[in-house]
Design a protein around this motif. Structure first.
Motif, mmCIF file in Angstrom:
data_model
loop_
_atom_site.group_PDB
_atom_site.id
_atom_site.type_symbol
_atom_site.label_atom_id
_atom_site.label_comp_id
_atom_site.label_asym_id
_atom_site.label_seq_id
_atom_site.Cartn_x
_atom_site.Cartn_y
_atom_site.Cartn_z
ATOM 1 N N LEU A 57 0.847 -1.189 0.000
ATOM 2 C CA LEU A 57 0.000 0.000 0.000
ATOM 3 C C LEU A 57 0.883 1.240 0.000
ATOM 4 N N GLN A 58 0.746 2.057 -1.062
ATOM 5 C CA GLN A 58 1.630 3.200 -1.253
ATOM 6 C C GLN A 58 0.826 4.472 -1.511
ATOM 7 N N ASN A 59 1.512 5.578 -1.693
ATOM 8 C CA ASN A 59 0.933 6.921 -1.662
ATOM 9 C C ASN A 59 0.498 7.407 -3.050
ATOM 10 N N HIS A 60 -0.749 7.917 -3.116
ATOM 11 C CA HIS A 60 -1.286 8.507 -4.356
ATOM 12 C C HIS A 60 -1.991 9.828 -4.058
ATOM 13 N N THR A 61 -1.612 10.499 -2.980
ATOM 14 C CA THR A 61 -2.120 11.789 -2.490
ATOM 15 C C THR A 61 -3.436 11.651 -1.726
ATOM 16 N N LEU A 62 -3.793 12.728 -1.042
ATOM 17 C CA LEU A 62 -5.046 12.779 -0.287
ATOM 18 C C LEU A 62 -6.268 12.890 -1.188
ATOM 19 N N THR A 74 -4.100 17.281 -9.374
ATOM 20 C CA THR A 74 -2.926 17.346 -10.242
ATOM 21 C C THR A 74 -1.892 18.238 -9.576
ATOM 22 N N LEU A 75 -0.719 17.694 -9.307
ATOM 23 C CA LEU A 75 0.273 18.420 -8.514
ATOM 24 C C LEU A 75 1.092 19.405 -9.327
ATOM 25 N N ARG A 76 1.382 19.070 -10.559
ATOM 26 C CA ARG A 76 2.276 19.919 -11.352
ATOM 27 C C ARG A 76 1.740 21.344 -11.418
ATOM 28 N N GLY A 77 2.580 22.281 -11.035
ATOM 29 C CA GLY A 77 2.200 23.686 -11.059
ATOM 30 C C GLY A 77 1.697 24.220 -9.732
ATOM 31 N N LEU A 78 1.361 23.329 -8.791
ATOM 32 C CA LEU A 78 0.930 23.787 -7.482
ATOM 33 C C LEU A 78 2.133 24.287 -6.682
ATOM 34 N N PRO A 79 1.922 25.223 -5.756
ATOM 35 C CA PRO A 79 3.029 25.664 -4.904
ATOM 36 C C PRO A 79 3.477 24.541 -3.981
ATOM 37 N N TYR A 80 4.666 24.711 -3.432
ATOM 38 C CA TYR A 80 5.254 23.679 -2.584
ATOM 39 C C TYR A 80 4.323 23.286 -1.436
ATOM 40 N N ALA A 81 3.732 24.268 -0.765
ATOM 41 C CA ALA A 81 2.897 23.970 0.396
ATOM 42 C C ALA A 81 1.725 23.072 0.030
ATOM 43 N N GLY A 82 1.101 23.342 -1.129
ATOM 44 C CA GLY A 82 -0.027 22.519 -1.556
ATOM 45 C C GLY A 82 0.389 21.098 -1.889
ATOM 46 N N GLN A 83 1.519 20.951 -2.576
ATOM 47 C CA GLN A 83 1.991 19.619 -2.930
ATOM 48 C C GLN A 83 2.406 18.841 -1.685
ATOM 49 N N ARG A 84 3.067 19.508 -0.783
ATOM 50 C CA ARG A 84 3.501 18.836 0.443
ATOM 51 C C ARG A 84 2.299 18.382 1.262
ATOM 52 N N ALA A 85 1.258 19.191 1.310
ATOM 53 C CA ALA A 85 0.058 18.817 2.063
ATOM 54 C C ALA A 85 -0.584 17.566 1.479
ATOM 55 N N GLU A 86 -0.631 17.473 0.153
ATOM 56 C CA GLU A 86 -1.232 16.303 -0.500
ATOM 57 C C GLU A 86 -0.429 15.032 -0.226
ATOM 58 N N ILE A 87 0.894 15.136 -0.311
ATOM 59 C CA ILE A 87 1.738 13.944 -0.170
ATOM 60 C C ILE A 87 1.914 13.579 1.298
ATOM 61 N N CYS A 88 2.319 14.533 2.113
ATOM 62 C CA CYS A 88 2.539 14.241 3.538
ATOM 63 C C CYS A 88 1.225 13.899 4.235
#
Length: 252
Positions: free
Chosen positions: A124-129, A133-147
């Motif tokens: 079982l692995q990570n595919h975001t919350l 689509t992550l490309r183009g999002l700011p760092y904070a938004g991408q980190r929130a989805e993954i972390c």
């Protein structure tokens, strides 16, 4: 009578030489900085670990194929696998080491069923919350989805995922940085896709499976009602080509 100082013809005054000297010093440094920063993104796209020039850290590689001489391919699924009840039976019966990339808002209701597949080989692995689509999002938004999904997987399954598949396969350098900060060690794409009609299509190279290929089985299909028979036919194709299904975690 005092004699004036002689000056060589064409010699530049000292006031002009100093700015010219500083310019010559600064230009090579600027050019070198640009050249040093460029390979990091290119190396990540090619599947090699890249160096984040800003923070001096290693970025996760982006892979669609694993370099190996072992006769193995890797089966990966993005959500929706839990919607076919027979699929769980197939994993248990064959002890298939499949990799399931989970989005919390999609697979969350089936976490209990998915947890019961782990002893039979499912990873079982990570595919975001939220499957944004992550490309183009700011760092904070991408980190929130993954972390955020890292936290969900750890709290529900007691596992710390280290593989990540970006939704739709779309990512940028910011994705790699955010993934690294969330404990991800590899971004996993695919070289082959098993379509809804059971056809294998390829993103590059010749149209046959090779050892080390990562196969995405109908990623994010809305119903996945024929997932089990398609997987069974795929397993027959894999066996006919002298290959078997490997555990992706063992190779990444």
């Amino acid at each position: 009578m005092r004699r004036g100082r002689s000056r060589l013809p064409g010699a530049a005054p000292a006031a002009l030489l100093l700015p010219l000297f500083l310019l010559l010093l600064l230009f090579p440094l600027t050019a070198c900085d640009r050249l040093a920063a460029a390979p990091a993104e290119h190396a990540a796209a090619a599947g090699d670990p890249a160096q984040d020039a800003d923070r001096g850290r290693r970025l996760p590689p982006v892979v669609d194929h694993v370099r190996t001489d072992d006769p193995v391919v890797f089966l990966t699924y993005d959500d929706s696998a839990e919607r076919d009840p027979a699929f769980a039976g197939l994993i248990r019966e064959r002890r298939l080491p499949v990799t399931l990339f989970l989005t919390d808002t999609v697979a969350g209701p089936a976490y209990g069923d998915l947890a019961r597949l782990r002893p039979f080989g499912a990873s079982l692995q990570n595919h975001t919350l939220d499957h944004r689509t992550l490309r183009g999002l700011p760092y904070a938004g991408q980190r929130a989805e993954i972390c955020g999904q890292q936290t969900k997987l750890r709290s529900r399954f007691g596992v710390r995922a280290h593989l990540f598949r970006p939704p739709h396969g779309a990512y940028d350098t910011t994705t790699l940085r955010a993934a690294a900060d969330c404990g991800i060690t590899a971004l996993v794409l695919w070289r082959a896709t098993l379509d809804a009609d059971g056809t294998l299509t390829y993103t590059r190279g010749d149209h046959r499976l090779h050892p080390g290929d990562i196969v995405a089985v109908d990623p994010d299909h809305p119903t996945a009602t024929n997932l089990t028979p398609r997987t069974e036919r795929l397993l027959e194709t894999i066996e006919e080509q002298g290959l078997r299904v490997g555990n992706l975690e063992d190779y990444l």
